[in-house]
Design a protein around this motif. Structure first.
Motif, PDB file in Angstrom:
ATOM      1  N   SER A  65       0.820  -1.200   0.000  1.00 27.23           N
ATOM      2  CA  SER A  65       0.000   0.000   0.000  1.00 27.23           C
ATOM      3  C   SER A  65       0.860   1.259   0.000  1.00 27.23           C
ATOM      4  N   GLU A  66       0.518   2.190  -0.882  1.00 28.48           N
ATOM      5  CA  GLU A  66       1.193   3.473  -0.934  1.00 28.48           C
ATOM      6  C   GLU A  66       0.194   4.609  -0.728  1.00 28.48           C
ATOM      7  N   ALA A  67      -0.991   4.280  -0.219  1.00 29.66           N
ATOM      8  CA  ALA A  67      -2.044   5.281  -0.065  1.00 29.66           C
ATOM      9  C   ALA A  67      -1.631   6.369   0.924  1.00 29.66           C
ATOM     10  N   ARG A  68      -0.934   5.997   1.970  1.00 34.76           N
ATOM     11  CA  ARG A  68      -0.510   7.003   2.945  1.00 34.76           C
ATOM     12  C   ARG A  68       0.476   7.987   2.313  1.00 34.76           C
ATOM     13  N   GLY A  69       1.413   7.474   1.538  1.00 34.54           N
ATOM     14  CA  GLY A  69       2.372   8.340   0.865  1.00 34.54           C
ATOM     15  C   GLY A  69       1.710   9.254  -0.143  1.00 34.54           C
ATOM     16  N   ILE A  70       0.714   8.740  -0.859  1.00 35.25           N
ATOM     17  CA  ILE A  70      -0.010   9.568  -1.816  1.00 35.25           C
ATOM     18  C   ILE A  70      -0.780  10.663  -1.083  1.00 35.25           C
ATOM     19  N   GLY A  71      -1.368  10.316   0.056  1.00 32.51           N
ATOM     20  CA  GLY A  71      -2.087  11.321   0.849  1.00 32.51           C
ATOM     21  C   GLY A  71      -1.162  12.415   1.349  1.00 32.51           C
ATOM     22  N   ILE A  72       0.014  12.042   1.809  1.00 29.63           N
ATOM     23  CA  ILE A  72       0.985  13.040   2.265  1.00 29.63           C
ATOM     24  C   ILE A  72       1.433  13.912   1.102  1.00 29.63           C
ATOM     25  N   ALA A  73       1.652  13.311  -0.065  1.00 28.39           N
ATOM     26  CA  ALA A  73       2.060  14.085  -1.244  1.00 28.39           C
ATOM     27  C   ALA A  73       0.963  15.074  -1.645  1.00 28.39           C
ATOM     28  N   MET A  74      -0.299  14.638  -1.624  1.00 35.87           N
ATOM     29  CA  MET A  74      -1.385  15.537  -1.999  1.00 35.87           C
ATOM     30  C   MET A  74      -1.520  16.691  -1.001  1.00 35.87           C
ATOM     31  N   PHE A  75      -1.319  16.410   0.276  1.00 31.37           N
ATOM     32  CA  PHE A  75      -1.372  17.475   1.281  1.00 31.37           C
ATOM     33  C   PHE A  75      -0.240  18.476   1.055  1.00 31.37           C
ATOM     34  N   SER A  76       0.952  17.981   0.737  1.00 34.37           N
ATOM     35  CA  SER A  76       2.062  18.903   0.494  1.00 34.37           C
ATOM     36  C   SER A  76       1.835  19.697  -0.792  1.00 34.37           C
ATOM     37  N   TRP A  77       1.189  19.092  -1.803  1.00 37.88           N
ATOM     38  CA  TRP A  77       0.847  19.835  -3.022  1.00 37.88           C
ATOM     39  C   TRP A  77      -0.129  20.963  -2.702  1.00 37.88           C
ATOM     40  N   PHE A  78      -1.088  20.682  -1.828  1.00 33.94           N
ATOM     41  CA  PHE A  78      -2.049  21.706  -1.430  1.00 33.94           C
ATOM     42  C   PHE A  78      -1.333  22.861  -0.736  1.00 33.94           C
ATOM     43  N   GLN A  79      -0.390  22.531   0.145  1.00 35.65           N
ATOM     44  CA  GLN A  79       0.377  23.580   0.819  1.00 35.65           C
ATOM     45  C   GLN A  79       1.186  24.402  -0.172  1.00 35.65           C
ATOM     46  N   LEU A  80       1.821  23.726  -1.121  1.00 43.59           N
ATOM     47  CA  LEU A  80       2.601  24.442  -2.127  1.00 43.59           C
ATOM     48  C   LEU A  80       1.707  25.321  -2.997  1.00 43.59           C
ATOM     49  N   ALA A  81       0.512  24.840  -3.318  1.00 45.42           N
ATOM     50  CA  ALA A  81      -0.406  25.634  -4.137  1.00 45.42           C
ATOM     51  C   ALA A  81      -0.894  26.869  -3.385  1.00 45.42           C
ATOM     52  N   THR A  82      -1.168  26.728  -2.084  1.00 49.26           N
ATOM     53  CA  THR A  82      -1.655  27.877  -1.318  1.00 49.26           C
ATOM     54  C   THR A  82      -0.573  28.942  -1.156  1.00 49.26           C
ATOM     55  N   VAL A  83       0.686  28.561  -1.249  1.00 50.08           N
ATOM     56  CA  VAL A  83       1.772  29.539  -1.179  1.00 50.08           C
ATOM     57  C   VAL A  83       2.187  29.979  -2.584  1.00 50.08           C
ATOM     58  N   GLY A  84       2.319  29.036  -3.491  1.00 48.70           N
ATOM     59  CA  GLY A  84       2.882  29.320  -4.814  1.00 48.70           C
ATOM     60  C   GLY A  84       1.985  30.117  -5.729  1.00 48.70           C
ATOM     61  N   ILE A  85       0.685  29.850  -5.714  1.00 51.34           N
ATOM     62  CA  ILE A  85      -0.220  30.560  -6.620  1.00 51.34           C
ATOM     63  C   ILE A  85      -0.300  32.044  -6.276  1.00 51.34           C
ATOM     64  N   PRO A  86      -0.489  32.424  -5.006  1.00 50.16           N
ATOM     65  CA  PRO A  86      -0.499  33.867  -4.722  1.00 50.16           C
ATOM     66  C   PRO A  86       0.848  34.552  -5.025  1.00 50.16           C
ATOM     67  N   VAL A  87       1.949  33.859  -4.749  1.00 52.45           N
ATOM     68  CA  VAL A  87       3.250  34.456  -5.047  1.00 52.45           C
ATOM     69  C   VAL A  87       3.400  34.665  -6.546  1.00 52.45           C
ATOM     70  N   THR A  88       2.977  33.697  -7.334  1.00 53.73           N
ATOM     71  CA  THR A  88       3.054  33.819  -8.785  1.00 53.73           C
ATOM     72  C   THR A  88       2.176  34.962  -9.280  1.00 53.73           C
ATOM     73  N   LEU A  89       1.003  35.125  -8.705  1.00 56.71           N
ATOM     74  CA  LEU A  89       0.105  36.195  -9.126  1.00 56.71           C
ATOM     75  C   LEU A  89       0.609  37.569  -8.706  1.00 56.71           C
ATOM     76  N   LEU A  90       1.363  37.647  -7.624  1.00 53.20           N
ATOM     77  CA  LEU A  90       1.892  38.931  -7.160  1.00 53.20           C
ATOM     78  C   LEU A  90       3.096  39.402  -7.970  1.00 53.20           C
ATOM     79  N   LEU A  91       3.757  38.487  -8.638  1.00 52.70           N
ATOM     80  CA  LEU A  91       4.926  38.873  -9.421  1.00 52.70           C
ATOM     81  C   LEU A  91       4.504  39.632 -10.674  1.00 52.70           C
ATOM     82  N   LYS A  92       5.331  40.563 -11.054  1.00 49.97           N
ATOM     83  CA  LYS A  92       5.046  41.354 -12.259  1.00 49.97           C
ATOM     84  C   LYS A  92       5.344  40.524 -13.498  1.00 49.97           C
TER      85      LYS A  92
END
Length: 131
Positions: free
Chosen positions: A34-61
């Motif tokens: 089973s790799e379901a736990r690892g996939i869940g951790i990866a998806m959570f970290s992707w969510f964290q990266l998206a919540t930080v990365g998308i606003p930073v990308t939008l703020l850049l000129k």
């Protein structure tokens, strides 16, 4: 330009939903495969990266191409690394524990009428007759 990124975003969201569905279906498999736990951790970290990365990308000129390039490369690296580490590190850890203990336990896996038995580092395959 915008339609391309919208299509990429839709494909990624679709893949994320499918991976959540498959992880949910595989929740009762043995821990050894089973790799379901690892996939869940990866998806959570992707969510964290998206919540930080998308606003930073939008703020850049738009004119600051070096900063945008740096942020995009950093996000891509972080996403890929989080996936690889969260899935393969537990597998590597189990392998090292197996090598240290010298465990001789056997495992059996049934796939489409074929039984694979792993016993003392040997793989024995046997086909079941389906009537």
């Amino acid at each position: 330009g915008d339609g391309f990124w919208a299509a990429i975003a839709m494909i990624n969201v679709g893949a994320l939903i499918l991976s959540c569905l498959q992880a949910y279906k595989a929740r009762n498999h043995s821990d050894e495969f089973s790799e379901a736990r690892g996939i869940g951790i990866a998806m959570f970290s992707w969510f964290q990266l998206a919540t930080v990365g998308i606003p930073v990308t939008l703020l850049l000129k738009e004119t600051d191409t070096k900063a945008r390039y740096f942020v995009h490369i950093g996000l891509t690296f972080a996403i890929c690394t989080s996936l690889l580490v969260s899935i393969f590190f537990p597998i590597w850890k189990k392998k090292n524990e197996y090598d240290k203990t010298g465990s001789k336990r056997s495992s059996t896996l049934h796939i489409s009428g074929v039984t694979l038995s792993v016993n003392q580092r040997r793989i024995i395959a046997s086909a079941q007759s389906i009537a």
